[in-house]
Design a protein around this motif. Structure first.
Motif, mmCIF file in Angstrom:
data_model
loop_
_atom_site.group_PDB
_atom_site.id
_atom_site.type_symbol
_atom_site.label_atom_id
_atom_site.label_comp_id
_atom_site.label_asym_id
_atom_site.label_seq_id
_atom_site.Cartn_x
_atom_site.Cartn_y
_atom_site.Cartn_z
ATOM 1 N N HIS A 134 -76.617 -8.524 56.721
ATOM 2 C CA HIS A 134 -76.970 -9.946 56.734
ATOM 3 C C HIS A 134 -77.603 -10.418 58.042
ATOM 4 N N GLY A 135 -77.750 -9.509 59.010
ATOM 5 C CA GLY A 135 -78.404 -9.873 60.248
ATOM 6 C C GLY A 135 -77.434 -10.334 61.319
ATOM 7 N N PRO A 136 -77.925 -10.462 62.548
ATOM 8 C CA PRO A 136 -77.043 -10.812 63.678
ATOM 9 C C PRO A 136 -76.493 -12.230 63.604
ATOM 10 N N THR A 192 -72.993 -17.524 61.247
ATOM 11 C CA THR A 192 -73.382 -18.834 60.707
ATOM 12 C C THR A 192 -73.939 -18.724 59.290
ATOM 13 N N ALA A 193 -73.618 -17.664 58.600
ATOM 14 C CA ALA A 193 -74.140 -17.454 57.234
ATOM 15 C C ALA A 193 -73.875 -18.668 56.359
ATOM 16 N N PRO A 194 -74.850 -19.071 55.527
ATOM 17 C CA PRO A 194 -74.663 -20.257 54.682
ATOM 18 C C PRO A 194 -73.601 -20.070 53.600
ATOM 19 N N GLU A 195 -73.360 -18.829 53.190
ATOM 20 C CA GLU A 195 -72.365 -18.580 52.148
ATOM 21 C C GLU A 195 -70.973 -18.616 52.789
ATOM 22 N N ALA A 196 -70.154 -19.537 52.341
ATOM 23 C CA ALA A 196 -68.900 -19.840 53.037
ATOM 24 C C ALA A 196 -67.965 -18.637 53.130
ATOM 25 N N HIS A 234 -66.550 -12.845 58.084
ATOM 26 C CA HIS A 234 -67.053 -12.307 59.349
ATOM 27 C C HIS A 234 -66.314 -12.925 60.537
ATOM 28 N N GLN A 235 -66.142 -14.226 60.514
ATOM 29 C CA GLN A 235 -65.483 -14.899 61.634
ATOM 30 C C GLN A 235 -64.048 -14.421 61.815
ATOM 31 N N ASP A 259 -73.604 -22.931 68.802
ATOM 32 C CA ASP A 259 -72.665 -24.048 68.656
ATOM 33 C C ASP A 259 -72.323 -24.323 67.191
ATOM 34 N N VAL A 260 -72.172 -23.242 66.439
ATOM 35 C CA VAL A 260 -71.709 -23.336 65.055
ATOM 36 C C VAL A 260 -70.316 -22.714 64.990
#
Length: 347
Positions: free
Chosen positions: A28-30, A34-38, A44-45, A70-71
């Motif tokens: 999904h990239g670096p 902040t991926a839009p899919e909750a 990940h977080q 800042d997300v």
């Protein structure tokens, strides 16, 4: 999420967490933090936070992305202090976030305090100017919670924070009961003037607020023998009706007076532990420092280790793990393998 909350025992999952994080970045990239899919974002977080709490630098890229973008930065801030090896990258970003907090608003306390705690844990003196500025701003806005946290953070840097001494000194007479002991502790850590600090500590010992007494006792214990003028007051406080006063005062007595105080200290510690199991971590830490003189505590130490669940401070995993570790090490020192068989009275 469970691995993060259980981080003191999560080490066996280290490689699985790192593999999971790498796979998400590859797919999904670096910017997956902040991926839009909750569900993906949360997965990940949580993995990054769990890995960071293990002190693993492989969590760093996502933490930096969170701080830069800042997300959900607050989620990265909460674990940043576990990566002191990356202080040179984390501290400038954390200081930037700290400076942008509006301390004129009381609701900002939680955010500011989390950053202050992270900066103290990272231990990079480059953070001191931002801490000094934050302390001054918090005092101007009468933001007592942030003032206390900033004082604690500055104390962690010791003499490197001398630029804040005047402000720290002025707060030792603050009306807020939480700010005052934090200021006294910071004054000692930063200034190191025993003659200046001792009257303030003796005044705290004479206070009626119990946490002021225990805070003062903790600091006196850190000072050790040079604080001998406090011995009479500490001895009297062993009869206090609250175990959270008696335990820190007993520990301070040992640190200051040593072997001569051992009988009273040991009796106080064991009685407090029996009455309130939540004191266990503090009691066992002092017993460990007492060494062979703590031998009468062996039965209670073994009894606690045999329990499926101990009391310990807040009954948290990290406190329980520390309690078990120190207790086992102390038992091994006091009663080495084979000694019990040779001397039945120790069995």
């Amino acid at each position: 999420a469970v691995l993060e909350s259980c981080h003191p025992i999560a080490a066996p999952a280290r490689e699985a967490l790192a593999t999971h994080i790498d796979a998400q970045r590859a797919a999904h990239g670096p910017g997956v933090w902040t991926a839009p899919e909750a569900r993906l974002r949360r997965s990940h977080q949580e993995a990054v936070r769990a890995l960071a709490r293990l002190g693993d630098a492989r969590a760093l890229p996502s933490l930096l992305a969170a701080l830069d973008g800042d997300v959900d930065a607050w989620r990265a801030i909460q674990v940043a202090g576990h990566l002191p090896q990356a202080a040179d990258q984390l501290v400038p970003r954390l200081c930037d976030h700290l400076r942008r907090i509006d301390l004129s608003q009381q609701w900002t306390e939680m955010s500011a305090n989390a950053i202050l705690a992270a900066l103290a844990a990272l231990g990079d003196p480059a953070a001191v100017p931002a801490l000094v500025d934050t302390l001054g701003t918090a005092v101007r806005h009468e933001h007592h919670g942030v003032t206390q946290a900033a004082l604690k953070a500055l104390a962690a840097f010791g003499p490197a924070a001398t630029g804040a001494l005047d402000t720290i000194r002025s707060l030792t007479t603050a009306t807020d009961a939480h700010v005052r002991p934090a200021a006294v502790a910071a004054l000692w850590a930063v200034g190191g003037d025993l003659a200046e600090v001792m009257p303030l500590l003796l005044g705290l010992l004479d206070d009626r607020i119990t946490f002021l007494i225990s805070d003062a006792a903790d600091l006196l214990g850190e000072m050790g023998p040079p604080a001998s003028v406090a011995l009479p007051r500490l001895r009297r406080l062993l009869t206090h009706d609250y175990e959270w006063v008696r335990v820190p005062c007993a520990a301070a007595l040992w640190e200051i007076g040593g072997q001569a105080e051992a009988p009273a200290v040991l009796d106080t510690l064991l009685q407090a532990w029996a009455k309130n199991p939540a004191t266990a971590n503090h009691v066992v830490a002092c017993l460990d420092r007492m060494g062979p003189l703590a031998a009468p505590a062996l039965p209670l130490l073994r009894e606690q280790l045999a329990l499926p669940r101990r009391g310990g401070r807040f009954q948290s995993i990290d406190h329980d793990e520390e309690l078990q570790r120190v207790s086992r090490a102390l038992i091994a020192r006091l009663d080495p393998p084979g000694q019990s068989a040779a001397n039945p009275r120790t069995a």
